[in-house]
Design a protein around this motif. Structure first.
Motif, PDB file in Angstrom:
ATOM      1  N   VAL A   1       0.905  -1.278   0.096  1.00  0.00           N
ATOM      2  CA  VAL A   1      -0.056  -0.039  -0.031  1.00  0.00           C
ATOM      3  C   VAL A   1       0.807   1.103  -0.049  1.00  0.00           C
ATOM      4  CG1 VAL A   1      -1.920  -1.115   1.444  1.00  0.00           C
ATOM      5  CG2 VAL A   1      -0.197   0.216   2.514  1.00  0.00           C
ATOM      6  N   LEU A   2       0.246   2.357  -0.336  1.00  0.00           N
ATOM      7  CA  LEU A   2       0.904   3.512  -0.456  1.00  0.00           C
ATOM      8  C   LEU A   2       0.532   4.311   1.049  1.00  0.00           C
ATOM      9  CD1 LEU A   2       0.057   4.527  -4.313  1.00  0.00           C
ATOM     10  CD2 LEU A   2       2.319   4.289  -3.116  1.00  0.00           C
ATOM     11  N   THR A   3       1.927   5.004   1.497  1.00  0.00           N
ATOM     12  CA  THR A   3       1.466   5.695   2.752  1.00  0.00           C
ATOM     13  C   THR A   3       1.943   6.977   2.694  1.00  0.00           C
ATOM     14  OG1 THR A   3       3.685   4.757   3.680  1.00  0.00           O
ATOM     15  CG2 THR A   3       1.283   3.506   4.032  1.00  0.00           C
ATOM     16  N   TYR A   4       1.651   7.801   3.482  1.00  0.00           N
ATOM     17  CA  TYR A   4       1.999   9.149   3.533  1.00  0.00           C
ATOM     18  C   TYR A   4       2.184   9.574   5.169  1.00  0.00           C
ATOM     19  CZ  TYR A   4       3.424  14.147   2.748  1.00  0.00           C
ATOM     20  OH  TYR A   4       4.241  15.337   2.874  1.00  0.00           O
ATOM     21  N   GLU A   5       3.138  10.126   5.650  1.00  0.00           N
ATOM     22  CA  GLU A   5       2.920  10.303   7.219  1.00  0.00           C
ATOM     23  C   GLU A   5       2.433   9.197   7.885  1.00  0.00           C
ATOM     24  OE1 GLU A   5       1.740  14.338   7.742  1.00  0.00           O
ATOM     25  OE2 GLU A   5       3.990  15.041   7.324  1.00  0.00           O
ATOM     26  N   LEU A   6       2.581   7.961   7.628  1.00  0.00           N
ATOM     27  CA  LEU A   6       2.225   6.940   8.601  1.00  0.00           C
ATOM     28  C   LEU A   6       0.819   6.324   8.339  1.00  0.00           C
ATOM     29  CD1 LEU A   6       3.212   8.646  11.925  1.00  0.00           C
ATOM     30  CD2 LEU A   6       4.715   7.780  10.298  1.00  0.00           C
ATOM     31  N   ALA A   7       0.238   6.910   7.440  1.00  0.00           N
ATOM     32  CA  ALA A   7      -1.222   6.405   7.165  1.00  0.00           C
ATOM     33  C   ALA A   7      -1.279   6.142   5.651  1.00  0.00           C
ATOM     34  CB  ALA A   7      -2.392   7.219   7.564  1.00  0.00           C
ATOM     35  N   PRO A   8      -2.386   5.325   5.228  1.00  0.00           N
ATOM     36  CA  PRO A   8      -2.543   4.982   3.693  1.00  0.00           C
ATOM     37  C   PRO A   8      -3.107   6.264   3.138  1.00  0.00           C
ATOM     38  CG  PRO A   8      -3.639   3.299   4.871  1.00  0.00           C
ATOM     39  CD  PRO A   8      -2.949   4.392   5.972  1.00  0.00           C
ATOM     40  N   ILE A   9      -2.537   6.572   1.899  1.00  0.00           N
ATOM     41  CA  ILE A   9      -3.230   7.793   1.506  1.00  0.00           C
ATOM     42  C   ILE A   9      -4.376   7.553   0.553  1.00  0.00           C
ATOM     43  CG2 ILE A   9      -0.601   8.234   0.626  1.00  0.00           C
ATOM     44  CD1 ILE A   9      -1.385   7.839  -2.309  1.00  0.00           C
ATOM     45  N   GLU A  10      -4.922   8.722   0.348  1.00  0.00           N
ATOM     46  CA  GLU A  10      -6.373   8.801  -0.314  1.00  0.00           C
ATOM     47  C   GLU A  10      -5.821   8.691  -1.906  1.00  0.00           C
ATOM     48  OE1 GLU A  10      -9.001  12.096   0.595  1.00  0.00           O
ATOM     49  OE2 GLU A  10      -8.215  12.121   2.757  1.00  0.00           O
ATOM     50  N   ALA A  11      -5.781   7.375  -2.421  1.00  0.00           N
ATOM     51  CA  ALA A  11      -5.353   7.294  -3.651  1.00  0.00           C
ATOM     52  C   ALA A  11      -6.347   7.356  -4.936  1.00  0.00           C
ATOM     53  CB  ALA A  11      -4.707   5.561  -3.608  1.00  0.00           C
ATOM     54  N   TYR A  12      -6.535   8.442  -5.240  1.00  0.00           N
ATOM     55  CA  TYR A  12      -7.516   8.905  -6.389  1.00  0.00           C
ATOM     56  C   TYR A  12      -6.719   8.348  -7.481  1.00  0.00           C
ATOM     57  CZ  TYR A  12     -10.219  11.265  -2.676  1.00  0.00           C
ATOM     58  OH  TYR A  12     -11.277  11.492  -1.529  1.00  0.00           O
ATOM     59  N   PHE A  13      -7.792   8.053  -8.389  1.00  0.00           N
ATOM     60  CA  PHE A  13      -7.405   7.774  -9.898  1.00  0.00           C
ATOM     61  C   PHE A  13      -8.499   8.056 -10.794  1.00  0.00           C
ATOM     62  CE2 PHE A  13      -8.763   3.803  -7.666  1.00  0.00           C
ATOM     63  CZ  PHE A  13      -9.822   3.294  -8.404  1.00  0.00           C
ATOM     64  N   HIS A  14      -8.062   8.090 -12.116  1.00  0.00           N
ATOM     65  CA  HIS A  14      -8.866   8.473 -13.237  1.00  0.00           C
ATOM     66  C   HIS A  14      -8.420   8.074 -14.327  1.00  0.00           C
ATOM     67  CE1 HIS A  14      -5.864  11.336 -13.173  1.00  0.00           C
ATOM     68  NE2 HIS A  14      -5.873  11.696 -14.233  1.00  0.00           N
ATOM     69  N   ALA A  15      -9.382   7.984 -15.489  1.00  0.00           N
ATOM     70  CA  ALA A  15      -8.955   7.336 -16.733  1.00  0.00           C
ATOM     71  C   ALA A  15      -8.043   8.032 -17.521  1.00  0.00           C
ATOM     72  CB  ALA A  15     -10.484   7.314 -17.793  1.00  0.00           C
ATOM     73  N   SER A  16      -8.295   9.408 -17.719  1.00  0.00           N
ATOM     74  CA  SER A  16      -7.138  10.023 -18.598  1.00  0.00           C
ATOM     75  C   SER A  16      -7.130  11.454 -18.021  1.00  0.00           C
ATOM     76  CB  SER A  16      -7.396  10.085 -19.870  1.00  0.00           C
ATOM     77  OG  SER A  16      -6.969  11.076 -20.774  1.00  0.00           O
ATOM     78  N   CYS A  17      -5.948  12.018 -17.921  1.00  0.00           N
ATOM     79  CA  CYS A  17      -5.905  13.272 -17.616  1.00  0.00           C
ATOM     80  C   CYS A  17      -5.589  14.612 -18.554  1.00  0.00           C
ATOM     81  CB  CYS A  17      -4.631  13.807 -16.490  1.00  0.00           C
ATOM     82  SG  CYS A  17      -3.122  13.561 -17.092  1.00  0.00           S
ATOM     83  N   GLY A  18      -5.171  13.998 -19.681  1.00  0.00           N
ATOM     84  CA  GLY A  18      -5.101  14.937 -20.935  1.00  0.00           C
ATOM     85  C   GLY A  18      -3.770  15.668 -21.132  1.00  0.00           C
ATOM     86  N   GLY A  19      -2.858  15.154 -20.137  1.00  0.00           N
ATOM     87  CA  GLY A  19      -1.499  15.799 -20.356  1.00  0.00           C
ATOM     88  C   GLY A  19      -0.918  16.275 -19.002  1.00  0.00           C
TER      89      GLY A  19
END
Ligand SMILES: [Zn+2]
Length: 369
Positions: A205-223
């Protein structure tokens, strides 16, 4: 001061007490009776160490009588009952069954809890996190994407789910049906390629400052990805705009032609005179001004015109004779991992760790189990 790894483990200590990390997902609400069936069906209390009683017919009808529940006409103790298929196949108490269960309209792995909820019943799927991921991965990213992109998506989805679990730890369920009905296809969506990506990253898992991050994702950012603050009102250090190779893909461009009549009925303002009046640092539209002088938030504009027509907020708008042409880039809110960008990076030889640190700068990959 505690070392980061130690504190993450401390934070997740209650989760680690069980043999298998599980998630509780609300899958369905029902007004009337609920049917649950499966090979080797058994039922017990909704606890991790429950003992299960076999139902030889393999079928159960659960009926609510006032505040009580009946299973095949016999009253049970408490306001919830847990079902498991494949009983007798394993001696490991606390590990949800591997045999699929049919519950209401869904077919799922793991256990199913039926509980009293409002005036009716609610079905909750208790599923090992890794099985859940194998099921959702195929709904969230095309299974034909390269293995390193699928692995990056697996880690992001695992992290997202664990973060939601911690947030809702004492609740009856951790993830709701509103979002999940769209992405959680149960056992029907599994594929050997998603299974392989989940197994290769098991427990990471991905963590930041000791906790799992809010790992948002999406289809395509466009650049260029969007900041968490501008996209989702989440001002987080690891959700900052980064460059992305998906902008070079023709597929990231879109056009939507929308007539004055449609604009008028969707926005409930005069159609003529619409113009962009505010953009974020990545050029996404934050505000539009309408012909009558009123103004509208970009997110609200996208909601009203339709998320699939206005695929992103990174657009230009041009006037035509009887309406507008919106020309844009990307698909989705733009924060966090860009799936088409992850594909492009993987095609270029980058590994999933590099892909993750590109889209979540500063986040650390940790092995939790
Ligand atoms: Zn991108």
């Amino acid at each position: 001061m505690l070392r980061p790894v130690a504190l993450v483990l401390l934070l997740l200590a209650p989760l680690r007490a069980f043999a298998v990390e599980t998630l509780r997902i609300a899958i369905e609400d029902a007004d009337g009776d609920v049917r649950v069936s499966g090979k080797g069906l058994a039922f017990g209390a909704d606890t991790e160490d429950a003992s299960f009683t076999a139902i030889p017919s393999g079928q159960a009808t659960i009926r609510r009588r006032g505040a009580k529940l009946e299973v095949n006409g016999a009253p049970v103790v408490g306001d919830s009952v847990r079902f498991r298929a494949g009983a007798g196949a394993t001696d490991d108490a606390g590990i949800p069954g591997d045999e699929p269960l049919k519950a209401g309209t869904a077919q799922v792995r793991g256990d199913v809890v039926v509980r009293t909820y409002r005036d009716g019943l609610q079905l909750i799927n208790v599923i090992p996190l890794e099985d859940y991921l194998a099921a959702v991965l195929g709904s969230e990213m095309p299974v034909s994407f390269p293995p390193e992109a699928l692995k990056a998506q697996a880690v992001a989805a695992r992290t997202y789910a664990l973060q939601k679990k911690l947030e809702a730890y004492s609740n009856a369920f951790h993830l709701g049906s509103s979002v999940l009905h769209q992405v959680y296809g149960g056992v029907n969506r599994e594929d050997p390629r998603t299974r392989a990506a989940v197994e290769a990253t098991r427990g990471q898992v991905l963590t930041y400052e000791l906790a799992p991050i809010e790992a948002y994702f999406h289809a395509s950012c466009g650049g260029r990805t969007e900041s968490g603050l501008d996209a989702l009102q989440r001002d987080l250090p690891y959700l900052q705009p980064v460059e992305c190779p998906c902008g070079k893909l023709p597929a990231s461009r879109w056009k939507a032609t929308i007539s004055d009549a449609e604009v008028k009925s969707a926005l409930r303002h005069p159609a003529q005179g619409l113009r962009v009046s505010g953009r974020t640092s990545t050029r996404r539209v934050t505000r539009v001004t309408l012909g009558d002088g009123a103004s509208m938030d970009g997110v609200e504009l996208r909601r009203r015109l339709g998320y699939t027509r206005l695929k992103s907020l990174d657009f230009e708008v041009e006037r035509t004779d009887h309406g507008y042409v919106f020309s844009g880039r990307g698909y989705g809110h733009g924060a966090g991992l860009c799936q088409w960008g992850a594909k492009a990076l993987a095609d270029g030889g980058r590994g999933y760790r590099e892909i993750l640190s590109h889209y979540y700068p500063g986040a650390e990959l940790q092995q939790l189990y």
